[in-house]
Design an enzyme around this catalytic site. Structure first.
Site, PDB file in Angstrom:
ATOM      1  N   ASN A   1      10.871  12.280   8.344  1.00  0.00           N
ATOM      2  CA  ASN A   1       9.725  11.424   8.071  1.00  0.00           C
ATOM      3  C   ASN A   1       9.026  11.900   6.803  1.00  0.00           C
ATOM      4  OD1 ASN A   1       7.837   9.395   8.427  1.00  0.00           O
ATOM      5  ND2 ASN A   1       7.284   9.988  10.504  1.00  0.00           N
TER       6      ASN A   1
ATOM      7  N   CYS B   1       5.933   4.976   2.139  1.00  0.00           N
ATOM      8  CA  CYS B   1       7.054   5.540   2.892  1.00  0.00           C
ATOM      9  C   CYS B   1       8.404   5.176   2.284  1.00  0.00           C
ATOM     10  CB  CYS B   1       6.989   5.091   4.349  1.00  0.00           C
ATOM     11  SG  CYS B   1       6.961   3.298   4.582  1.00  0.00           S
TER      12      CYS B   1
ATOM     13  N   GLN C   1       3.290  11.594   2.459  1.00  0.00           N
ATOM     14  CA  GLN C   1       2.735  10.455   1.742  1.00  0.00           C
ATOM     15  C   GLN C   1       1.220  10.357   1.880  1.00  0.00           C
ATOM     16  OE1 GLN C   1       5.030   7.801   4.534  1.00  0.00           O
ATOM     17  NE2 GLN C   1       3.246   6.466   4.254  1.00  0.00           N
TER      18      GLN C   1
ATOM     19  N   HIS D   1       8.124   0.660   8.587  1.00  0.00           N
ATOM     20  CA  HIS D   1       8.175   2.025   8.058  1.00  0.00           C
ATOM     21  C   HIS D   1       9.602   2.359   7.641  1.00  0.00           C
ATOM     22  CE1 HIS D   1       6.651   6.027   7.428  1.00  0.00           C
ATOM     23  NE2 HIS D   1       7.377   6.587   8.385  1.00  0.00           N
TER      24      HIS D   1
END
Length: 452
Positions: A391, A77, A71, A370
């Site tokens: 992630n 996110c 990102q 997040h």
């Protein structure tokens, strides 16, 4: 001796400071701690060797995924995590090699819809004073990158999805701060104009017509920053068996409906153990959303063991799990470890940090910051001790961009997962479908996943 200066019984007195200093210097361990922490920093002193050794990147359940996404310098996110869950399913069904869906496309429509949603809230509150808590909350961040699962679904159900090549990244999709600042200024000015016009006697219908004209200008600005979204595109790919495929003139919505899972069947489940949110009830948050008239943000609140069992059930069936957490707590970004035992601050600082999860929520110490994706778990005798996390910070952090989460960290800092509703018990499904309790806009469960 320092002269005593009194400012009242509530003020710090010089005699107090003299006593504190004497107590500090009387304990030689305090000097050792000062030397170590000022030289190496608190993490250099508090990092637990044993905790790091207890968090290997091995898992008994592990989904096949492509490389992690990035990102970059944006707070997208939640969009990345949502699109990652879709692309994993598409890759499996279509036998695709690694590919990405366009995060810039979703970002464009999110910002366009957020602008309209914000201005409609301005119209809702024209009779509120400008300095009211509600109006000031609305003005705080009318244009930012963050969001939640139901906001992602609202975008996809209205605008669909496209492969990344159909709308690639731009300078400002990956570096969004200045773009957001300028767009925020435009929206705040429009809010000021609407409120001034209303005070001067302009009708709501005339103000709304002004809003429609403004949205045309806002669309143009977004095109400058992000490019104009495609109306149609060709879907071309070579599968893992090297067979070439082509489908022409697809619309983004048609692409979603043909190749992706039906997101309407996925529900948000939270763990918020505060007194004001009984378990087994559904909740929504006032003025939380992006698409006007789109899907409502809704959760069902459950105990933490139920949250774990639902996540594990979906993973065990080979499907990734979108989740929201407070990633900055007890975490090492470089090594990709999320573990409450990782930093022994209490021993290093000779003090206690013993807030409960409920206290952290009630007293602004923690909230969801997040969104990521569970792609694996390590199960021993039916219990998970480690969770594999995909992630969206690129390949550098963790192990090729993947993180590992301890089960204890899950207990303390996990707040939300998204699962197919088939995994809910009958009681939970009924609770989710019931009329939700409406939380205040500033409730911690209304926080947006936006960490960069």
């Amino acid at each position: 001796m320092a002269t005593e200066i009194r400012f009242g019984s509530s003020a710090i007195q010089l005699s107090d400071i003299e006593r504190y200093s004497a107590e500090f210097r009387a304990n030689p361990n305090n000097r050792v701690r000062t030397n170590a922490i000022t030289k190496s920093g608190i993490h250099g002193v508090a990092t637990s060797f044993d905790a790091r050794a207890d968090m290997p990147f091995t898992f008994s359940i592990e989904l096949e995924t492509g490389p992690v996404t990035n990102q970059k310098q944006s707070g997208r996110c939640w969009l990345f995590a949502g699109l990652n869950t879709i692309r994993h399913g598409m890759s499996k069904r279509l036998n695709l090699p690694p590919f990405e869906l366009s995060q810039s496309y979703a970002m464009f429509w999110d910002k366009f819809e957020k602008a309209n949603y914000f201005l409609e809230r301005v119209l809702d509150t024209l009779d509120e004073p400008t300095d009211s808590r509600l109006v000031q909350w609305l003005l705080q961040a009318p244009m930012q990158d963050g969001g939640q699962w139901d906001m992602f679904v609202a975008l996809v159900e209205k605008y669909g999805i496209v492969p990344q090549y159909a709308m690639p990244e731009t300078y400002h999709s990956s570096r969004s701060v200045l773009m957001n600042r300028l767009l925020t200024q435009k929206l705040r000015k429009q809010a000021a104009d609407f409120r001034s016009a209303y005070t001067a006697g302009t009708t709501i219908s005339d103000i709304r017509e002004s809003k429609r004209r403004f949205m045309g200008e806002f669309y143009r600005l977004l095109c400058y920053f992000l490019g104009e979204p495609p109306k149609t595109f060709d879907f071309e790919y070579r599968d893992k068996e090297k067979v070439f495929h082509r489908e022409t003139n697809l619309t983004p919505l048609g692409f979603y409906e043909k190749y992706a899972e039906d997101l309407s069947q996925y529900v948000s489940v939270i763990n918020a153990p505060t007194a004001d949110k009984p378990f087994g009830k559904s909740y929504t948050v006032q003025y939380l959303g992006n698409v006007e008239g789109g899907r409502q943000v809704r959760y069902v609140n459950v105990e933490i063991e139920t949250l774990k069992s639902l996540a594990l059930a979906q993973l065990s069936d080979g499907e990734a799990v979108w989740f929201g957490c407070d990633v900055g707590k007890a975490s090492d970004r470089d090594d990709g470890i999320l573990d409450t035992a990782l930093f022994d601050y209490e021993s290093a600082l000779d003090t206690a940090f013993d807030m409960t999860k409920a206290e952290r929520l009630d007293y602004a110490e923690s909230l969801m910051t997040h969104a990521m994706v569970f792609t694996g778990a390590n199960v021993i005798e039916g219990k998970v001790n480690r969770w594999k996390v995909e992630n969206s910070w690129g390949k550098e952090p963790g192990k090729d961009g993947f993180f590992v989460m301890s089960d204890k960290w899950f207990d303390e800092y996990m707040y939300q997962i998204v699962v197919h509703r088939k995994y809910l018990s009958d009681d939970l499904a009924a609770a989710f479908d019931a009329e939700p309790i409406v939380l205040k806009p500033w409730d911690p469960m209304g926080s947006l996943a936006t960490l960069r």
